[in-house]
Design a protein around this motif. Structure first.
Motif, PDB file in Angstrom:
ATOM      1  N   VAL A  49       0.856  -1.176   0.000  1.00 48.00           N
ATOM      2  CA  VAL A  49       0.000   0.000   0.000  1.00 48.00           C
ATOM      3  C   VAL A  49       0.898   1.235   0.000  1.00 48.00           C
ATOM      4  CG1 VAL A  49      -0.159   0.076   2.525  1.00 48.00           C
ATOM      5  CG2 VAL A  49      -1.936   1.175   1.155  1.00 48.00           C
ATOM      6  N   ARG A  50       0.439   2.289  -0.676  1.00 45.93           N
ATOM      7  CA  ARG A  50       1.213   3.537  -0.728  1.00 45.93           C
ATOM      8  C   ARG A  50       0.508   4.568   0.147  1.00 45.93           C
ATOM      9  NH1 ARG A  50       3.552   6.478  -6.200  1.00 45.93           N
ATOM     10  NH2 ARG A  50       4.898   8.002  -5.130  1.00 45.93           N
ATOM     11  N   TYR A  51       1.262   5.156   1.063  1.00 46.58           N
ATOM     12  CA  TYR A  51       0.685   6.129   1.997  1.00 46.58           C
ATOM     13  C   TYR A  51       1.638   7.317   2.123  1.00 46.58           C
ATOM     14  CZ  TYR A  51      -1.139   8.120   6.354  1.00 46.58           C
ATOM     15  OH  TYR A  51      -1.656   8.964   7.299  1.00 46.58           O
ATOM     16  N   LYS A  52       1.154   8.488   1.740  1.00 48.43           N
ATOM     17  CA  LYS A  52       1.935   9.725   1.801  1.00 48.43           C
ATOM     18  C   LYS A  52       3.272   9.587   1.074  1.00 48.43           C
ATOM     19  CE  LYS A  52      -0.136  11.739   5.937  1.00 48.43           C
ATOM     20  NZ  LYS A  52       0.084  12.351   7.262  1.00 48.43           N
ATOM     21  N   GLY A  53       3.218   8.945  -0.080  1.00 49.64           N
ATOM     22  CA  GLY A  53       4.399   8.820  -0.915  1.00 49.64           C
ATOM     23  C   GLY A  53       5.322   7.684  -0.557  1.00 49.64           C
ATOM     24  N   ALA A  54       5.045   6.972   0.532  1.00 43.32           N
ATOM     25  CA  ALA A  54       5.917   5.872   0.963  1.00 43.32           C
ATOM     26  C   ALA A  54       5.205   4.546   0.735  1.00 43.32           C
ATOM     27  CB  ALA A  54       6.279   6.031   2.437  1.00 43.32           C
ATOM     28  N   PHE A  55       5.931   3.547   0.279  1.00 46.13           N
ATOM     29  CA  PHE A  55       5.381   2.212   0.101  1.00 46.13           C
ATOM     30  C   PHE A  55       5.491   1.437   1.428  1.00 46.13           C
ATOM     31  CE2 PHE A  55       6.080   3.262  -4.355  1.00 46.13           C
ATOM     32  CZ  PHE A  55       4.928   2.756  -4.920  1.00 46.13           C
ATOM     33  N   ILE A  56       4.414   0.792   1.787  1.00 43.42           N
ATOM     34  CA  ILE A  56       4.372   0.005   3.031  1.00 43.42           C
ATOM     35  C   ILE A  56       4.017  -1.434   2.671  1.00 43.42           C
ATOM     36  CG2 ILE A  56       3.252  -0.290   5.283  1.00 43.42           C
ATOM     37  CD1 ILE A  56       2.658   2.674   5.300  1.00 43.42           C
ATOM     38  N   ARG A  57       4.805  -2.347   3.186  1.00 44.21           N
ATOM     39  CA  ARG A  57       4.512  -3.762   2.987  1.00 44.21           C
ATOM     40  C   ARG A  57       3.651  -4.254   4.151  1.00 44.21           C
ATOM     41  NH1 ARG A  57       9.473  -7.614   3.247  1.00 44.21           N
ATOM     42  NH2 ARG A  57       8.918  -7.640   5.462  1.00 44.21           N
ATOM     43  N   LEU A  61       3.562  -4.220   9.503  1.00 42.21           N
ATOM     44  CA  LEU A  61       3.789  -3.136   8.538  1.00 42.21           C
ATOM     45  C   LEU A  61       5.287  -2.844   8.457  1.00 42.21           C
ATOM     46  CD1 LEU A  61       0.911  -0.711   9.624  1.00 42.21           C
ATOM     47  CD2 LEU A  61       0.817  -2.657   8.075  1.00 42.21           C
ATOM     48  N   THR A  62       5.803  -2.812   7.255  1.00 39.44           N
ATOM     49  CA  THR A  62       7.231  -2.573   7.047  1.00 39.44           C
ATOM     50  C   THR A  62       7.409  -1.508   5.968  1.00 39.44           C
ATOM     51  OG1 THR A  62       7.628  -4.914   7.508  1.00 39.44           O
ATOM     52  CG2 THR A  62       9.446  -3.663   6.538  1.00 39.44           C
ATOM     53  N   THR A  63       8.331  -0.553   6.201  1.00 41.01           N
ATOM     54  CA  THR A  63       8.581   0.501   5.223  1.00 41.01           C
ATOM     55  C   THR A  63      10.043   0.928   5.278  1.00 41.01           C
ATOM     56  OG1 THR A  63       7.865   2.679   4.447  1.00 41.01           O
ATOM     57  CG2 THR A  63       7.989   2.351   6.821  1.00 41.01           C
ATOM     58  N   LEU A  64      10.514   1.517   4.207  1.00 37.57           N
ATOM     59  CA  LEU A  64      11.879   2.061   4.136  1.00 37.57           C
ATOM     60  C   LEU A  64      11.862   3.578   4.247  1.00 37.57           C
ATOM     61  CD1 LEU A  64      13.361  -0.185   1.291  1.00 37.57           C
ATOM     62  CD2 LEU A  64      13.698  -0.400   3.760  1.00 37.57           C
ATOM     63  N   SER A  65      10.742   4.151   4.566  1.00 33.95           N
ATOM     64  CA  SER A  65      10.627   5.605   4.620  1.00 33.95           C
ATOM     65  C   SER A  65      11.465   6.174   5.761  1.00 33.95           C
ATOM     66  CB  SER A  65       9.164   6.010   4.793  1.00 33.95           C
ATOM     67  OG  SER A  65       9.062   7.398   5.001  1.00 33.95           O
ATOM     68  N   TYR A  66      12.014   7.377   5.543  1.00 35.40           N
ATOM     69  CA  TYR A  66      12.769   8.061   6.586  1.00 35.40           C
ATOM     70  C   TYR A  66      11.858   8.877   7.508  1.00 35.40           C
ATOM     71  CZ  TYR A  66      12.045  12.054   3.475  1.00 35.40           C
ATOM     72  OH  TYR A  66      11.476  13.011   2.686  1.00 35.40           O
ATOM     73  N   TRP A  67      10.535   8.848   7.227  1.00 35.94           N
ATOM     74  CA  TRP A  67       9.573   9.648   7.987  1.00 35.94           C
ATOM     75  C   TRP A  67       9.249   8.909   9.277  1.00 35.94           C
ATOM     76  CZ3 TRP A  67       4.535  11.790   5.363  1.00 35.94           C
ATOM     77  CH2 TRP A  67       3.977  12.777   6.181  1.00 35.94           C
ATOM     78  N   PRO A  68       9.728   9.381  10.442  1.00 37.45           N
ATOM     79  CA  PRO A  68       9.563   8.600  11.679  1.00 37.45           C
ATOM     80  C   PRO A  68       8.116   8.521  12.178  1.00 37.45           C
ATOM     81  CG  PRO A  68      10.553  10.724  12.156  1.00 37.45           C
ATOM     82  CD  PRO A  68      10.504  10.612  10.674  1.00 37.45           C
ATOM     83  N   THR A  69       7.267   9.467  11.805  1.00 39.51           N
ATOM     84  CA  THR A  69       5.878   9.475  12.302  1.00 39.51           C
ATOM     85  C   THR A  69       4.901   8.867  11.299  1.00 39.51           C
ATOM     86  OG1 THR A  69       5.479  11.711  11.439  1.00 39.51           O
ATOM     87  CG2 THR A  69       6.347  11.515  13.703  1.00 39.51           C
TER      88      THR A  69
END
Length: 389
Positions: free
Chosen positions: A38-46, A69-77
């Motif tokens: 799923v894509r949320y706020k520009g970040a892909f989440i597995r 939920l797993t993501t590589l986003s640098y957005w901590p929140t």
């Protein structure tokens, strides 16, 4: 899962179906077990959905599940924002609803589906009683600092007492709806309810909930011990001292509102109804003239003349609100017929009550010495009084 459905999981080729029963069956297609993106706020989440094979939820029968939920986003929140959004969406589905909680084991769980909020004016109590209780609860909720500054335990207890069918439990439901609170129902007659379990359940009651203890007089009398051959053998059921300690003892928790109901007020000892355990005692009795009139207008608005006649005829009949509601259900849109037939209905009601009262009287036994006995100057006269049971 509902949030994933609303945001259309990308790349999902495997779907499951959830069935919700209301007046008609509703179906929601949700991501099945396995891996999704799923894509949320520009970040892909597995999203990995795993289901336990042998463990199920005892209240619903559904298997226990884990969502990872797993993501590589640098957005901590990122996850916090996602969960906040999902929580708001879930709460929006329960807006205007009252959740009824019951205790399962040592935790509270919703019982059935959330109920629509009951209108506060749908429960007709005597003049000014409803608003008085509501204002007292509102005053309590707004004065937490006042309690803490004076060292007074921040909790409030209410006792609703009176004949059955007069609206005690219904009023608690309507009050919870007006306050935006839920209801936690504790059954003191539960054979598995012990003193420790009662204290624990009161301590972990959900926030923004009214705790309802119905028929509190059950814990006052001497309860029968559990059947030694039954499933609760060896269980020490709730005691009166355990109830007092849970309400106002060292282990009693704060920030809670408890409503207790009883049909037998005189059976309650002073230790239970003293301030600190019962801060406000309210008598919810049989219908007064004001209640009769308001109840008629509740079913037939603008029918002032018929309401006055109806209240005059029924004023001294000792009717409960449940009886009135049952009568009105036969004349949903017929106020004239409702007022015209009340006399005959009351007459048949009196007859039924007389027959019931006669059936409840103990049968008179035959006088002692009814068998023939030879007369004797020294024999005492036989008593003609019936035997006392």
């Amino acid at each position: 899962m509902q949030w994933l459905v609303a945001n259309r999981v990308h790349g999902s080729r495997h779907l499951g179906v959830e069935t919700t029963y209301s007046k008609a069956a509703d179906f929601d297609f949700i991501p099945s077990t396995g891996r999704h993106w799923v894509r949320y706020k520009g970040a892909f989440i597995r999203v990995d959905r795993d289901r336990e094979a042998k463990t199920v939820d005892m209240s619903t029968g559904s298997p226990w599940e884990t969502l990872t939920l797993t993501t590589l986003s640098y957005w901590p929140t990122l996850f916090q924002d996602l969960l906040d959004e999902a929580k708001k969406a879930a709460l929006a589905r329960e807006e205007g609803m009252t959740i009824i909680y019951q205790c399962y084991g040592h935790e509270w769980r919703p019982f059935g589906s959330p109920k629509r909020v009951r209108p506060f004016n749908s429960v007709v109590l005597d003049e000014g009683v409803s608003e008085h209780v509501h204002d007292d609860v509102q005053d309590f909720l707004s004065t937490q600092k006042w309690y803490l500054d004076r060292g007074i335990p921040y909790r409030r207890g209410y006792l609703l007492h009176g004949p059955p069918g007069c609206g005690k439990s219904s009023f608690v439901s309507a009050l919870a709806g007006r306050l935006g609170y839920n209801i936690c129902v504790l059954n003191l007659g539960d054979p598995s309810m012990t003193d420790d379990r009662l204290a624990h359940m009161l301590a972990v009651a959900p926030a923004r909930s009214l705790v309802l203890l119905e028929d509190v007089d059950f814990a006052v009398g001497q309860s029968k011990p559990a059947d030694p051959s039954g499933p609760y053998a060896g269980v020490t059921r709730i005691t009166f001292s355990g109830l007092l300690n849970a309400l106002d003892g060292v282990i009693a928790t704060e920030e809670r509102i408890i409503f207790m109901t009883t049909n037998h007020y005189r059976a309650l000892p002073p230790a239970l109804v003293r301030p600190g355990r019962v801060d406000l005692s309210i008598y919810v009795g049989l219908a007064s003239r004001s209640q009769l009139r308001h109840m008629f207008l509740r079913f037939f608005p603008t029918q002032e003349a018929h309401a006055e006649v109806f209240a005059t005829i029924c004023e001294d009949e000792g009717l409960s609100m449940a009886e009135l509601q049952g009568y009105f259900m036969f004349f949903k849109n017929k106020p004239e017929e409702c007022a015209a037939n009340i006399g005959g209905w009351l007459a048949s009601r009196r007859q039924v009550h007389e027959e019931h009262r006669a059936a409840m009287q103990p049968a008179q036994e035959a006088p002692l010495g009814s068998h023939p006995v030879a007369a004797s100057p020294s024999a005492p006269k036989e008593s003609s009084a019936p035997a006392i049971e």
